[in-house]
Design a protein around this motif. Structure first.
Motif, short mmCIF file in Angstrom:
data_model
loop_
_atom_site.label_atom_id
_atom_site.label_comp_id
_atom_site.label_asym_id
_atom_site.label_seq_id
_atom_site.Cartn_x
_atom_site.Cartn_y
_atom_site.Cartn_z
N GLN A 97 0.83 -1.21 0.00
CA GLN A 97 0.00 0.00 0.00
C GLN A 97 0.86 1.26 0.00
OE1 GLN A 97 -2.10 -1.78 3.57
NE2 GLN A 97 -3.74 -0.47 2.77
N VAL A 98 2.08 1.13 0.54
CA VAL A 98 3.00 2.26 0.61
C VAL A 98 4.42 1.74 0.56
CG1 VAL A 98 2.91 2.26 3.15
CG2 VAL A 98 3.68 4.32 1.94
N VAL A 99 5.29 2.47 -0.12
CA VAL A 99 6.70 2.12 -0.16
C VAL A 99 7.49 3.21 0.57
CG1 VAL A 99 6.91 3.19 -2.46
CG2 VAL A 99 8.70 1.65 -1.66
N ILE A 100 8.45 2.78 1.39
CA ILE A 100 9.31 3.71 2.12
C ILE A 100 10.70 3.63 1.52
CG2 ILE A 100 10.26 4.40 4.35
CD1 ILE A 100 7.90 3.11 5.71
N ASP A 101 11.23 4.78 1.12
CA ASP A 101 12.47 4.82 0.36
C ASP A 101 13.50 5.75 1.01
OD1 ASP A 101 13.40 4.34 -2.85
OD2 ASP A 101 14.33 6.04 -1.82
N PHE A 102 14.59 5.17 1.50
CA PHE A 102 15.78 5.89 1.95
C PHE A 102 16.94 5.31 1.16
CE2 PHE A 102 13.00 6.68 5.48
CZ PHE A 102 13.45 7.83 6.14
N THR A 103 17.12 5.73 -0.07
CA THR A 103 18.18 5.13 -0.89
C THR A 103 19.09 6.23 -1.43
OG1 THR A 103 16.67 5.05 -2.82
CG2 THR A 103 16.83 3.07 -1.46
N VAL B 234 6.70 7.18 0.81
CA VAL B 234 7.38 8.04 1.78
C VAL B 234 8.84 8.07 1.39
CG1 VAL B 234 8.08 8.32 4.20
CG2 VAL B 234 5.77 7.51 3.65
N ILE B 235 9.37 9.28 1.19
CA ILE B 235 10.75 9.44 0.73
C ILE B 235 11.57 10.19 1.77
CG2 ILE B 235 12.24 10.52 -1.01
CD1 ILE B 235 9.94 10.24 -3.00
N GLY B 236 12.70 9.58 2.17
CA GLY B 236 13.62 10.24 3.07
C GLY B 236 14.97 10.50 2.44
N THR B 237 15.09 10.23 1.14
CA THR B 237 16.34 10.44 0.42
C THR B 237 16.64 11.92 0.26
OG1 THR B 237 15.90 8.42 -0.82
CG2 THR B 237 17.58 9.89 -1.70
N THR B 238 17.90 12.30 0.41
CA THR B 238 18.31 13.69 0.22
C THR B 238 19.31 13.78 -0.93
OG1 THR B 238 20.11 13.49 1.84
CG2 THR B 238 17.97 14.22 2.66
N GLY B 239 19.65 15.01 -1.30
CA GLY B 239 20.66 15.23 -2.32
C GLY B 239 20.15 15.14 -3.75
N LEU B 240 18.83 15.23 -3.95
CA LEU B 240 18.29 15.17 -5.30
C LEU B 240 18.57 16.46 -6.06
CD1 LEU B 240 16.60 12.93 -3.76
CD2 LEU B 240 14.87 13.30 -5.53
N ALA B 241 18.92 16.33 -7.33
CA ALA B 241 19.13 17.47 -8.20
C ALA B 241 17.77 18.06 -8.59
CB ALA B 241 19.90 17.05 -9.45
N PRO B 242 17.73 19.30 -9.05
CA PRO B 242 16.46 19.93 -9.41
C PRO B 242 15.63 19.12 -10.41
CG PRO B 242 18.16 21.59 -9.28
CD PRO B 242 18.85 20.27 -9.12
N LEU C 43 7.34 5.64 9.57
CA LEU C 43 6.15 4.80 9.73
C LEU C 43 4.92 5.66 10.01
CD1 LEU C 43 7.37 1.67 11.73
CD2 LEU C 43 6.80 1.85 9.32
N LYS C 44 5.09 6.71 10.80
CA LYS C 44 3.99 7.63 11.05
C LYS C 44 3.54 8.28 9.74
CE LYS C 44 2.68 11.52 14.06
NZ LYS C 44 1.71 10.77 14.88
N ALA C 45 4.50 8.67 8.92
CA ALA C 45 4.18 9.25 7.62
C ALA C 45 3.47 8.25 6.72
CB ALA C 45 5.46 9.76 6.96
N ALA C 46 3.91 6.99 6.76
CA ALA C 46 3.29 5.95 5.94
C ALA C 46 1.83 5.74 6.33
CB ALA C 46 4.07 4.64 6.07
#
Length: 267
Positions: free
Chosen positions: A69-75, A95-103, A243-246
């Motif tokens: 139902q939901v995917v959690i991504d820290f990659t 739910v995305i916790g990845t940082t450093g994405l380009a514009p 998990l709260k966000a999910a």
């Protein structure tokens, strides 16, 4: 709630697997690793230091995301964007916790969020998100003669700098001053930089050891300095927030949300 974890053998992935295993109402639907990963075909629970959960780590990302139902991504940014596009195609919240994405990568996340609800935050911690609200309010209260700097430290393995949380804190300070961060930031100082201009928001980055996360926002005036600080001692706070966000995002309409929305801090 059926959850798929990407990057399941990484530090955050393992923490998320452990948190799901002990959270009532949450179930690990699938666990993903990049092709060629050493943990492929191993039980996700065992990789995370638990008893077997009956979920083998796979590199079949599309099938794994479709099972949840939901995917959690820290990659990493490239993988996160690909996962978001798959989630959008499969109708799965994210739910995305990845940082450093380009514009351009951030734009692709925004496009995916037109099809499914996505919570994207530089930091999932309750304390950090309260800190962001305080940083914005404090910047609004103090006049521009107070110099603002964001100091952060993370473990030696972190690959982006400044951290996504540091940049989010900088954006919060800029919002308080009603300016665009990119117009006033100074990410590094080296050599003869000259006097500091009024209104600049600076960053200082430290890397070393096993520091989970340390952030301080300094407001330096003439004769005084105000500091707002958060320090993380365990990645468990990020997993709990994710998990709260999910739980929150699966009931939302398509759109791009933040932890401010999840925690009721927006506005």
């Amino acid at each position: 709630m059926d959850i798929t974890i990407t990057g399941a053998s990484g530090r955050m992935g393992q923490m998320l697997v452990r948190q799901i295993a002990k959270s009532p109402g949450a179930k690990l639907a699938a666990a993903v690793e990049a092709p060629g990963g050493k943990a492929l075909s191993r039980d996700a629970g065992e990789v995370a230091g638990l008893e077997a959960l009956g979920v083998k780590i796979t590199d079949d990302t599309a099938s794994a995301i479709a099972a949840a139902q939901v995917v959690i991504d820290f990659t990493v940014p490239e993988a996160t964007v690909a996962h978001a596009e798959i989630a959008a195609a499969k109708g799965v919240a994210m739910v995305i916790g990845t940082t450093g994405l380009a514009p351009d990568q951030a734009k692709r996340i925004e496009v995916a969020a037109q099809s499914v609800p996505i919570v994207w935050a530089a930091n999932m911690s309750l304390g950090v998100n309260v800190l962001m609200a305080l940083v914005e309010r404090t910047a609004a209260l103090l006049d521009p003669d107070y110099d603002i700097d964001v100091l952060e430290m993370h473990h030696r393995h972190k690959i982006d700098a400044p951290s996504g949380t540091a940049l989010a804190l900088g954006h919060a300070a800029a919002a308080g001053r009603q300016v665009q961060l990119e117009a006033v930031w100074r990410k590094t100082r080296d050599g003869h930089t000259g006097a500091r201009p009024v209104g600049e928001i600076g960053f200082a980055t430290l890397r070393g050891g096993d520091e989970v996360g340390f952030h301080t926002v300094m407001y330096a005036g003439i004769g005084e300095r105000l500091e707002l600080t958060h320090r993380a001692f365990s990645r468990e706070i990020y997993a709990n927030g994710a998990l709260k966000a999910a739980q929150w995002v699966v009931t939302r309409k398509p759109g791009l949300y933040t932890m401010k929305d999840v925690l009721g801090l927006a506005g």
